[in-house]
Design a protein around this motif. Structure first.
Motif, PDB file in Angstrom:
ATOM      1  N   ARG A 327       0.968  -1.793   0.428  1.00 11.59           N
ATOM      2  CA  ARG A 327      -0.050  -0.177   0.044  1.00 11.59           C
ATOM      3  C   ARG A 327       0.709   1.176  -0.801  1.00 11.59           C
ATOM      4  O   ARG A 327       1.173   1.951  -0.641  1.00 11.59           O
ATOM      5  N   GLN A 328       1.507   1.201   0.705  1.00 16.37           N
ATOM      6  CA  GLN A 328       2.108   2.379   1.344  1.00 16.37           C
ATOM      7  C   GLN A 328       3.433   3.063  -0.630  1.00 16.37           C
ATOM      8  O   GLN A 328       3.412   4.324  -1.162  1.00 16.37           O
ATOM      9  N   GLU A 331       1.162   4.003  -3.287  1.00 17.30           N
ATOM     10  CA  GLU A 331       1.466   5.390  -2.808  1.00 17.30           C
ATOM     11  C   GLU A 331       1.121   7.090  -3.119  1.00 17.30           C
ATOM     12  O   GLU A 331       1.663   7.919  -3.661  1.00 17.30           O
ATOM     13  N   ASP A 332       2.993   6.454  -2.263  1.00 15.63           N
ATOM     14  CA  ASP A 332       4.028   7.738  -2.058  1.00 15.63           C
ATOM     15  C   ASP A 332       5.210   7.021  -2.520  1.00 15.63           C
ATOM     16  O   ASP A 332       6.172   7.888  -3.350  1.00 15.63           O
ATOM     17  N   ARG A 392      -6.037   0.661  -5.090  1.00 19.71           N
ATOM     18  CA  ARG A 392      -4.812   1.883  -5.640  1.00 19.71           C
ATOM     19  C   ARG A 392      -4.319   0.990  -6.921  1.00 19.71           C
ATOM     20  O   ARG A 392      -3.769   0.898  -7.308  1.00 19.71           O
ATOM     21  N   GLY A 443       3.826  14.167  -2.069  1.00 23.10           N
ATOM     22  CA  GLY A 443       3.804  12.888  -1.072  1.00 23.10           C
ATOM     23  C   GLY A 443       3.962  13.054   0.469  1.00 23.10           C
ATOM     24  O   GLY A 443       3.857  14.117   0.905  1.00 23.10           O
ATOM     25  N   ARG A 489     -11.038   6.829  -4.290  1.00 22.66           N
ATOM     26  CA  ARG A 489      -9.497   6.669  -4.949  1.00 22.66           C
ATOM     27  C   ARG A 489     -10.530   5.900  -5.884  1.00 22.66           C
ATOM     28  O   ARG A 489      -9.683   7.053  -7.200  1.00 22.66           O
ATOM     29  N   ARG A 493      -8.646   7.359  -9.279  1.00 17.70           N
ATOM     30  CA  ARG A 493      -8.185   6.565 -10.895  1.00 17.70           C
ATOM     31  C   ARG A 493      -9.059   6.360 -12.407  1.00 17.70           C
ATOM     32  O   ARG A 493      -8.403   6.469 -13.463  1.00 17.70           O
TER      33      ARG A 493
END
Length: 530
Positions: A327-328, A331-332, A392, A443, A489, A493
């Motif tokens: 996930r991180q 996203e970042d 995501r 970010g 989200r 997208r």
């Protein structure tokens, strides 16, 4: 007598310059005493045995005295075998075996064999960059690491093969195959070489919708999930995705090479990563293997895929905790690994491609085979991939089994070259748009502001600026959000994917057909298994 040499230690994907100070007592002893201080690890402490044998087998006679090695700054942990060469040179200098007394403009790194030969070490590219930043002009390093370091302009890289060659070069003499001139590598030639890909989309029969979705994903850098029965061609499609991706810029190639150099997977003959990485870990991988880790943190698969493609085949077979750590970085674009002694960050801005069967047997919704799975079995299987992770992933597509007529059809399929030409035009359009607007990603604090290169990297501000909709497109998106229960989200997208579809058509505005196609790529969110 005190003698100083300079070396470097790698932390994360960056390097710090280390001063190697050698002092000997001058009083002969019955047995040599060798002490290394400055937070050395086991490999550094063991260097005394390698260095002692290398010096002896190179023809030097060092009398038994007390030798003290200090690696400064002392508060940084030192690891690896790269300190062998500067320690050996420091000892020779302290005993007067070197004509020069000032090595402040030289940086020495390398592992010594017992015969005095030099072996390659990991992380040479960040070491060369650190030397340039500190104003150190000359690098004496193992020959097998030379091409890797030579891509950095502003430093003179001297490839050497043994301790004797290093001494000869420092003394200004010649010995064997010592190269008096530094190695030069033209990085522009490396990046401009004809890029050959072993797989081509012309080998894929049918699957026109899937190939279109992969084209959109490549054009905007979007994450994509392919769902279909066994043998439908999901893995085959994913392996051909690198053949339509945009080429690496020099900045991207340098950053990617740093990670591969630190991880020890860089091709020594190549010296620079010139193709976008393609990483495909097995589903038995651990979370540390995927995300990175260790006592001294090392990059994982997500960082090795930086600026490239990470392919996860059989997605539900990966352990749940392994998938959740994605996930991180998704996203970042950054992975932060914290340990008691340090916290390191690795870049991990990659494009995710994943494939999965719709159910345990693989034939749910397949027209040619009957599914033998019960609803609870399907639910348990699908729930291995969490909703937040699916959110995501920009594009979800169904990859059905290929029909016999398509499989045996005589018409030639479109090749990767044609698809890539359209992708490059769309990417160029995005690059110009973001450069004019001065867009940068927003970010976390660890992910500092960076230039946006693709639509998938847009933040909230960029989406509002570059993804304006007319009234008809607005109504269509609103209706889709309400009927399919999509998240905020997922809303972003869809807009990003629609922007990419418009760029492929060289359209300034996002219209209804672009939104409709983007929504089509989200219908597998919940409705596919209902």
């Amino acid at each position: 007598m005190l003698f100083k040499a300079r070396s470097a230690a790698v932390y994360g994907i960056d390097a710090n310059i280390i001063d190697v100070e050698v002092d000997f007592s001058g009083v002969k002893m019955e047995k040599e005493q060798f002490a290394t201080v400055g937070l050395p690890d086991a490999a550094v402490r063991e260097s005394r045995d390698r260095v002692r044998s290398a010096i002896k087998n190179s023809g030097f006679d060092i009398p038994p005295t007390r030798i003290t090695i200090n690696l400064a700054p002392a508060d940084l942990k030192k690891e690896g075998s790269g300190f062998d060469l500067p320690i050996a040179i420091g000892i020779l200098g302290a005993y007067g075996a070197l004509q020069t007394k000032d090595l402040s403009d030289y940086l020495l790194v390398g592992e010594l064999g017992l015969d005095g030969s030099l072996r390659a070490v990991q992380g040479m590219l960040p070491i060369a960059i650190a030397a340039r930043e500190k104003g150190i002009h000359n690098l004496l390093i193992p020959a097998s690491n030379a091409r890797e370091a030579a891509v950095v302009e502003g430093v003179n890289v001297y490839p050497v093969h043994s301790l004797l060659e290093v001494r000869a070069l420092l003394n200004g003499t010649t010995l064997g195959v010592v190269q008096a001139a530094p190695l030069k590598v033209k990085t522009s030639d490396l990046l401009e070489e004809l890029q050959h890909f072993p797989f081509d989309f012309k080998d894929v029969r049918g699957q026109h919708v899937a190939k279109r979705a992969l084209e959109v994903a490549a054009a905007g850098g979007h994450n994509i999930l392919m769902i279909g029965p066994p043998g439908s061609g999901k893995t085959m499609l994913a392996k051909r995705l690198p053949s339509i991706l945009a080429p690496l810029s020099f900045e991207e190639a340098l950053e990617t090479t740093k990670i591969h150099s630190v991880a020890g997977v860089l091709d020594a003959e190549q010296g620079l990563v010139t193709h976008r990485p393609f990483r495909s870990p097995h589903h038995t991988i651990s979370d540390a293997g995927l995300i990175g880790g260790g006592m001294m943190p090392r990059p994982g698969e997500v960082s090795l895929a930086h600026n490239g493609l990470l392919f996860l085949d059989e997605l539900p077979e990966f352990p749940r905790n392994v998938l959740e750590v994605l996930r991180q970085p998704l996203e970042d674009g950054m992975v932060t690994i914290a340990r008691a002694a340090m916290s390191l960050s690795f870049p991990a801005r990659f494009m995710l491609a994943a494939a999965m069967n719709p159910c345990p047997c693989g034939y749910f919704n397949d027209k040619s085979r009957e599914c033998m799975c019960t609803p609870p079995m399907i639910q348990r299987y699908v729930s291995k991939v969490s909703g937040p992770l699916l959110d995501r992933i920009d594009i979800h597509i169904e990859v059905p089994a290929v029909q016999y007529k398509e499989l045996r059809g005589g018409s030639a399929a479109e090749g990767s070259a044609e698809i890539r030409a359209r992708v490059l035009k769309a990417r160029e359009r995005q690059k110009e748009r973001f450069a004019q607007a001065g867009d940068r990603t927003r970010g976390s604090a660890s992910a500092a502001s960076r230039q946006v290169y693709a639509n998938a990297q847009m933040g909230t501000q960029q989406i509002r600026m570059h993804c304006e909709l007319n009234s008809d497109a607005e109504r269509l998106l609103e209706r889709a959000m309400q009927q399919q229960g999509l998240s905020a989200r997922a809303h972003d997208r869809i807009l990003k994917v629609a922007r990419t579809i418009a760029d492929l058509e060289q359209s300034q505005d996002i219209v209804v057909k672009h939104i409709a196609e983007a929504i089509q790529y989200r219908t597998l969110d919940r409705s596919y298994w209902s």
